[in-house]
Write an enzyme that holds these catalytic residues in place. Structure first.
Site, PDB file in Angstrom:
ATOM      1  N   TYR A   1       0.874  -1.197   0.158  1.00  0.00           N
ATOM      2  CA  TYR A   1       0.150   0.511  -0.177  1.00  0.00           C
ATOM      3  C   TYR A   1       0.664   1.561  -0.267  1.00  0.00           C
ATOM      4  O   TYR A   1       1.717   0.689   0.049  1.00  0.00           O
ATOM      5  CB  TYR A   1      -0.866  -0.218   1.468  1.00  0.00           C
ATOM      6  CG  TYR A   1      -1.095   0.820   2.559  1.00  0.00           C
ATOM      7  CD1 TYR A   1      -0.758   1.591   3.145  1.00  0.00           C
ATOM      8  CD2 TYR A   1      -0.338  -0.812   2.918  1.00  0.00           C
ATOM      9  CE1 TYR A   1       0.066   1.916   3.680  1.00  0.00           C
ATOM     10  CE2 TYR A   1       0.175  -0.399   4.405  1.00  0.00           C
ATOM     11  CZ  TYR A   1       0.830   0.961   4.649  1.00  0.00           C
ATOM     12  OH  TYR A   1       1.262   0.755   5.867  1.00  0.00           O
ATOM     13  N   CYS A   2      -0.222   2.193  -0.210  1.00  0.00           N
ATOM     14  CA  CYS A   2       0.948   3.465  -0.057  1.00  0.00           C
ATOM     15  C   CYS A   2      -0.081   4.722  -0.145  1.00  0.00           C
ATOM     16  O   CYS A   2      -1.381   4.837   0.349  1.00  0.00           O
ATOM     17  CB  CYS A   2       1.794   3.771  -1.670  1.00  0.00           C
ATOM     18  SG  CYS A   2       0.604   3.664  -2.891  1.00  0.00           S
ATOM     19  N   THR A   3       0.060   5.731  -0.178  1.00  0.00           N
ATOM     20  CA  THR A   3      -0.606   6.577  -0.001  1.00  0.00           C
ATOM     21  C   THR A   3      -1.880   6.957  -0.899  1.00  0.00           C
ATOM     22  O   THR A   3      -2.754   6.790  -0.658  1.00  0.00           O
ATOM     23  CB  THR A   3      -0.143   8.565  -0.340  1.00  0.00           C
ATOM     24  OG1 THR A   3       0.805   8.461   0.498  1.00  0.00           O
ATOM     25  CG2 THR A   3      -1.163   9.454   0.095  1.00  0.00           C
TER      26      THR A   3
ATOM     27  N   ILE B   1      -4.298   4.711   1.285  1.00  0.00           N
ATOM     28  CA  ILE B   1      -4.792   4.658   2.153  1.00  0.00           C
ATOM     29  C   ILE B   1      -5.289   5.504   1.573  1.00  0.00           C
ATOM     30  O   ILE B   1      -6.696   6.095   2.740  1.00  0.00           O
ATOM     31  CB  ILE B   1      -3.718   5.258   2.565  1.00  0.00           C
ATOM     32  CG1 ILE B   1      -2.153   4.379   2.917  1.00  0.00           C
ATOM     33  CG2 ILE B   1      -4.262   6.093   4.653  1.00  0.00           C
ATOM     34  CD1 ILE B   1      -1.204   5.417   3.608  1.00  0.00           C
TER      35      ILE B   1
END
Length: 337
Positions: free
Chosen positions: A197-199, A226
């Protein structure tokens, strides 16, 4: 019309402060083949400028990556403009979770070699072979399994202020360094479910493709990152597994996801997750600073920078010449006082 901004930052910020309408902060990206990035960039700039859109957009042969601020009254026209572009038709728009409408004050669209600097030079690497999307519900279900590995593909300063429960940090300043590090860290777990996952989704999508390229099997990446996860979890009444603040690359420097404060002031160690840039223009170190230390150090990262910042502008300008700035606090660096 000019295809670049020609107004000073001070004037633009003043103009933003006087706006009476609401803005919406949005991010989106798309991996796609763009034959002429410069021509695409110029056409996009002309269209978005007319809609009073601010923000930062990168265009490359591999696609587009955007973080922008759109006047609410122009949002439908903005969406129609994007959807009129074939490879952006129907694209998901990540709306900011915690938004004051002041995230950007100018429109900048730049042509880059890649929309995410990855350091990959293997001609056999193919973004078409990427991991499976997981939405908020599926993410929660998978992460309930103790054999699932959750991998954070953001930088250390992003992870520090907020992350998913049980997530593994790949400690690095750059995405290009993280990719081989992630492969090495997880080399003995190739048969497990790996969720990246990332932003907003752009980094973890590429990371998932890189992991598959290196022999991993069950690789997933969080759809919309996110930001999308938080919006969907709240809309659907799902347990929110992200704790703390989501770091963002605009003037907000973060959006509150949960009330948990999981990091500390880099100067005194008090619980704090407020990022700031040192006010000394010759430094601009990105670090975490509590209100007490902000008063004590006058918004600077150290006594030395505080003293420099008190000097007349002419002396400060002289001291800035040839100085590398825009650094970030790193765990490997000593705390500056």
């Amino acid at each position: 019309m000019a295809l670049h901004n020609r107004v000073s930052a001070a004037e633009l910020k003043k103009k933003l402060a006087l706006e009476t309408f609401k803005r919406v902060t949005v991010s989106f990206y798309q991996y796609a083949k763009i034959e002429d990035p410069q021509a695409f960039r110029d056409q996009l700039y002309a269209s978005l400028f007319q809609l009073n859109v601010f923000g930062r957009i990168y265009v490359a042969h591999e696609g587009i990556n955007a973080q922008i601020s759109v006047p609410e009254n122009n949002f439908d026209a903005f969406r129609d403009t994007l959807y009129a572009i074939s490879f952006l038709h129907g694209i998901r728009l990540n709306v900011a979770v915690d938004d004051d409408g002041k995230s950007f004050f100018v429109l900048k669209i730049k042509v880059r070699e890649k929309i995410v600097a990855d350091g990959i030079d293997d001609p056999t690497f193919d973004m078409a072979n990427r991991g499976q999307y997981v939405d908020a519900k599926h993410f929660n279900e998978l992460t309930d399994d103790p054999d699932t590995v959750i991998v954070d593909m953001r930088n250390h300063y992003e992870f520090e202020v907020g992350h998913f429960e049980g997530a593994i940090e790949v400690p690095s300043d750059t995405f290009r360094d993280q990719l081989p590090m992630a492969v090495d860290m997880l080399k003995d777990q190739k048969d497990k479910n790996i969720i990246m996952y990332c932003t907003g989704g752009i980094r973890c999508e590429k990371a998932s493709a890189y992991m598959l390229h290196n022999g991993f099997k069950n690789v997933f990446h969080l759809e919309g990152g996110i930001i999308e996860y938080t919006n969907k979890a709240r809309q659907q009444g799902l347990p929110l597994k992200f704790k703390g603040k989501n770091f963002v690359f605009d003037d907000r420097l973060g959006e509150r996801i949960s009330e948990d404060i999981i990091s500390q002031c880099h100067q005194c160690g008090a619980p704090c997750d407020t990022h700031t840039n040192c006010l000394n223009d010759g430094c601009h170190l990105l670090f975490i600073q509590c209100e007490s230390c902000a008063r004590q150090y006058e918004g600077c990262c150290s006594d030395a920078c505080k003293e420099v910042n008190r000097l007349p502008e002419e002396e400060r300008a002289s001291l800035r010449k040839g100085v590398e700035k825009g650094l970030m606090f790193n765990k490997s660096r000593r705390r500056r006082k």
